[in-house]
Design a protein around this motif. Structure first.
Motif: not given
Length: 118
Positions: A73-86, A88-96
């Protein structure tokens, strides 16, 4: 002590590590070569410019992010996309910081966006 194996993957991993430790502006071909214990000209056999390194860093980060794909669903896609990027940002703060600099490109982002559109 043996030199680390020089290949595209080791160059990109080193660039991501440098960015995470010292910020994206610290990534340079000379800095990568120094970390890998090779002469800077050795890198040109794999990646010809800093821009090429940055483009490959973005591809590697997107692959690591595990962006959502498949029928969602679009809601699930948005939730997973946001979680994936968050995550990634926490694991790679400089590269992000790359994602603030350039538009995301590559097969991973296209596949994920096509999933969202479906």
């Amino acid at each position: 002590m043996a030199k680390p194996q020089l290949n595209r993957e080791s160059i990109i991993a080193t660039a991501i590590r440098i960015a995470d430790e010292d910020g994206l502006d610290a990534v340079s071909l000379r800095g990568i070569a120094k970390q890998l214990g090779v002469h800077v000209t050795s890198l040109y056999n794999y990646l010809p410019t800093k821009e090429a390194v940055l483009a490959e860093m973005m591809k590697a980060l997107l692959a690591e992010a595990g962006l959502p794909q498949g029928t969602l669903t679009w809601q699930e896609w948005v939730k997973r996309f946001a979680h994936s990027f968050r995550s990634l940002a926490l694991r790679h703060p400089g590269a992000f910081q790359l994602f603030q600099r350039d538009a995301s490109q590559g097969e991973q982002i296209i596949d994920s966006l096509e999933s969202a559109l479906a």
